[in-house]
Design a protein around this motif. Structure first.
Motif, PDB file in Angstrom:
ATOM      1  N   PHE A 123       0.831  -1.207   0.000  1.00  0.00           N
ATOM      2  CA  PHE A 123       0.000   0.000   0.000  1.00  0.00           C
ATOM      3  C   PHE A 123       0.862   1.251   0.000  1.00  0.00           C
ATOM      4  O   PHE A 123       1.820   1.382   0.751  1.00  0.00           O
ATOM      5  CB  PHE A 123      -0.896  -0.005   1.238  1.00  0.00           C
ATOM      6  CG  PHE A 123      -1.740   1.229   1.372  1.00  0.00           C
ATOM      7  CD1 PHE A 123      -1.279   2.333   2.086  1.00  0.00           C
ATOM      8  CD2 PHE A 123      -2.983   1.292   0.773  1.00  0.00           C
ATOM      9  CE1 PHE A 123      -2.054   3.477   2.201  1.00  0.00           C
ATOM     10  CE2 PHE A 123      -3.758   2.438   0.888  1.00  0.00           C
ATOM     11  CZ  PHE A 123      -3.294   3.527   1.605  1.00  0.00           C
ATOM     12  N   SER A 148      -1.035   4.619  -1.234  1.00  0.00           N
ATOM     13  CA  SER A 148      -2.069   5.617  -0.962  1.00  0.00           C
ATOM     14  C   SER A 148      -3.390   5.143  -1.548  1.00  0.00           C
ATOM     15  O   SER A 148      -3.420   4.257  -2.404  1.00  0.00           O
ATOM     16  CB  SER A 148      -1.694   6.991  -1.541  1.00  0.00           C
ATOM     17  OG  SER A 148      -1.603   6.930  -2.945  1.00  0.00           O
ATOM     18  N   THR A 176      -3.304   8.685   2.924  1.00  0.00           N
ATOM     19  CA  THR A 176      -2.156   7.814   3.154  1.00  0.00           C
ATOM     20  C   THR A 176      -2.079   7.327   4.595  1.00  0.00           C
ATOM     21  O   THR A 176      -1.478   6.294   4.861  1.00  0.00           O
ATOM     22  CB  THR A 176      -0.838   8.535   2.819  1.00  0.00           C
ATOM     23  OG1 THR A 176      -0.777   9.752   3.571  1.00  0.00           O
ATOM     24  CG2 THR A 176      -0.757   8.864   1.346  1.00  0.00           C
ATOM     25  N   SER A 177      -2.685   8.054   5.511  1.00  0.00           N
ATOM     26  CA  SER A 177      -2.574   7.705   6.933  1.00  0.00           C
ATOM     27  C   SER A 177      -3.927   7.348   7.506  1.00  0.00           C
ATOM     28  O   SER A 177      -4.944   7.963   7.183  1.00  0.00           O
ATOM     29  CB  SER A 177      -2.006   8.889   7.716  1.00  0.00           C
ATOM     30  OG  SER A 177      -0.743   9.240   7.214  1.00  0.00           O
ATOM     31  N   SER A 178      -3.929   6.378   8.419  1.00  0.00           N
ATOM     32  CA  SER A 178      -5.173   5.960   9.062  1.00  0.00           C
ATOM     33  C   SER A 178      -5.710   7.039   9.982  1.00  0.00           C
ATOM     34  O   SER A 178      -4.945   7.730  10.656  1.00  0.00           O
ATOM     35  CB  SER A 178      -4.921   4.722   9.918  1.00  0.00           C
ATOM     36  OG  SER A 178      -5.082   3.564   9.176  1.00  0.00           O
ATOM     37  N   LEU A 203      -9.560   6.857   6.124  1.00  0.00           N
ATOM     38  CA  LEU A 203      -8.926   5.585   5.788  1.00  0.00           C
ATOM     39  C   LEU A 203      -8.665   4.789   7.072  1.00  0.00           C
ATOM     40  O   LEU A 203      -8.266   5.361   8.082  1.00  0.00           O
ATOM     41  CB  LEU A 203      -7.604   5.866   5.074  1.00  0.00           C
ATOM     42  CG  LEU A 203      -6.677   4.720   4.749  1.00  0.00           C
ATOM     43  CD1 LEU A 203      -7.282   3.802   3.693  1.00  0.00           C
ATOM     44  CD2 LEU A 203      -5.315   5.256   4.268  1.00  0.00           C
ATOM     45  N   ASP A 204      -8.901   3.491   6.996  1.00  0.00           N
ATOM     46  CA  ASP A 204      -8.561   2.584   8.097  1.00  0.00           C
ATOM     47  C   ASP A 204      -7.612   1.520   7.557  1.00  0.00           C
ATOM     48  O   ASP A 204      -8.041   0.575   6.905  1.00  0.00           O
ATOM     49  CB  ASP A 204      -9.836   1.950   8.664  1.00  0.00           C
ATOM     50  CG  ASP A 204      -9.573   1.103   9.900  1.00  0.00           C
ATOM     51  OD1 ASP A 204      -8.467   0.508  10.005  1.00  0.00           O
ATOM     52  OD2 ASP A 204     -10.454   1.021  10.759  1.00  0.00           O
ATOM     53  N   LYS A 205      -6.326   1.684   7.826  1.00  0.00           N
ATOM     54  CA  LYS A 205      -5.321   0.772   7.252  1.00  0.00           C
ATOM     55  C   LYS A 205      -5.265  -0.563   7.987  1.00  0.00           C
ATOM     56  O   LYS A 205      -4.749  -1.541   7.457  1.00  0.00           O
ATOM     57  CB  LYS A 205      -3.951   1.444   7.263  1.00  0.00           C
ATOM     58  CG  LYS A 205      -3.835   2.531   6.202  1.00  0.00           C
ATOM     59  CD  LYS A 205      -2.609   3.394   6.405  1.00  0.00           C
ATOM     60  CE  LYS A 205      -1.347   2.725   5.918  1.00  0.00           C
ATOM     61  NZ  LYS A 205      -0.206   3.661   5.950  1.00  0.00           N
ATOM     62  N   LYS A 206      -5.830  -0.611   9.175  1.00  0.00           N
ATOM     63  CA  LYS A 206      -5.856  -1.884   9.906  1.00  0.00           C
ATOM     64  C   LYS A 206      -6.940  -2.790   9.337  1.00  0.00           C
ATOM     65  O   LYS A 206      -6.720  -3.975   9.097  1.00  0.00           O
ATOM     66  CB  LYS A 206      -6.110  -1.613  11.384  1.00  0.00           C
ATOM     67  CG  LYS A 206      -6.083  -2.866  12.248  1.00  0.00           C
ATOM     68  CD  LYS A 206      -6.321  -2.524  13.698  1.00  0.00           C
ATOM     69  CE  LYS A 206      -6.413  -3.817  14.523  1.00  0.00           C
ATOM     70  NZ  LYS A 206      -6.844  -3.542  15.915  1.00  0.00           N
ATOM     71  N   LEU A 240      -8.419  -2.196   6.438  1.00  0.00           N
ATOM     72  CA  LEU A 240      -8.276  -2.129   4.976  1.00  0.00           C
ATOM     73  C   LEU A 240      -9.524  -1.616   4.280  1.00  0.00           C
ATOM     74  O   LEU A 240     -10.081  -2.249   3.374  1.00  0.00           O
ATOM     75  CB  LEU A 240      -7.898  -3.521   4.411  1.00  0.00           C
ATOM     76  CG  LEU A 240      -6.691  -4.204   5.030  1.00  0.00           C
ATOM     77  CD1 LEU A 240      -6.394  -5.521   4.314  1.00  0.00           C
ATOM     78  CD2 LEU A 240      -5.450  -3.323   4.998  1.00  0.00           C
ATOM     79  N   SER A 284     -11.845   2.296   3.264  1.00  0.00           N
ATOM     80  CA  SER A 284     -12.033   3.742   3.311  1.00  0.00           C
ATOM     81  C   SER A 284     -13.506   4.033   3.063  1.00  0.00           C
ATOM     82  O   SER A 284     -14.207   3.245   2.417  1.00  0.00           O
ATOM     83  CB  SER A 284     -11.185   4.417   2.233  1.00  0.00           C
ATOM     84  OG  SER A 284     -11.483   5.808   2.141  1.00  0.00           O
TER      85      SER A 284
END
Lengths: 110, 119
Positions: free
Chosen positions: A30, A32, A50-52, A65-68, A70, A72
């Protein structure tokens, strides 16, 4: 294989409603996540994330965005007929390409 | 130019003919992309140029499809012996992306597309 899944595929609302569009992804590297709006022809850029947990906002539109987990979401409050469009979610991964989801067709009726 | 220009905007051709689609990116944009959008579908990646070279052409669906870019600017997508399933809108996009890793940001600016109809 990198994958971007959007839901719902289509949504019909009345002016003034609030909508939430979803984008989930599976990617190996990942970089962005981007949201685009496509009305007639050319998709136009809305947000890059780009950042949670940091909300991006522009007028009645916002995205997070929630990168944990996965995913948005794209929120549109007090919708107007001019918001009718296809909303595309795209993932930038290593290799420089953007991988797009199928899009959500939003129709806002007066 | 001020934006990404594509031509022709509409092309109707007969099955078996060759077509060329042209893209003129934003001046100074080093990266150029071709995508295809079929009716009701998302954008399907075709090829990416960095300068005049194509480090990623993995999205080209068959050897009937080819693309080139000259002078780090204009790009042409050629489809030989067109088939009905080639009917779609072909979108070109450009960005400032330079070679090497850049954290985040690859914001593409899209052209209005070339709508191809193969009869």
């Amino acid at each position: 294989e990198d994958k971007v899944v959007q839901s719902p595929l289509s949504l019909v609302v009345h002016e003034g409603d609030t909508v939430t569009l979803n984008c989930s992804y599976e990617v190996t590297n990942f970089r962005s996540l981007l949201w685009y709006k496509q009305e007639k022809k050319a998709p136009t850029f809305l947000f890059m994330l780009t950042s949670s947990g940091i909300e991006k906002k522009s007028g009645r539109l916002s995205s997070i965005l929630d990168k944990k987990e996965l995913f948005s979401i794209l929120n549109i409050t007090a919708t107007q007929t001019g918001d009718s469009a296809i909303y595309l979610c795209a993932m930038e991964t290593s290799g420089s390409r953007l991988t797009f989801g199928e899009g959500t067709q939003l129709t806002v009726n007066p | 130019g001020a934006g990404v220009s594509q031509s022709p905007s509409n092309k109707v051709t007969e099955k078996g003919k060759d077509v060329e689609l042209r893209c003129d990116p934003i001046s100074g944009h080093t990266a150029l992309y071709w995508y295809r959008q079929s009716l009701g579908q998302g954008l399907e990646f075709l090829i990416y140029f960095q300068g005049n070279s194509a480090p990623d052409k993995s999205g080209l669906p068959s050897d009937r499809f080819s693309a080139e870019r000259t002078g780090g600017s204009v790009s042409t997508l050629t489809i030989q012996r067109t088939q009905q399933e080639d009917s779609a809108v072909y979108l070109c996009a450009s960005s400032l992306r330079s070679s090497g890793f850049l954290s985040g940001a690859n914001v593409l600016t899209f052209g209005a597309g070339s709508r191809l109809t193969v009869l």
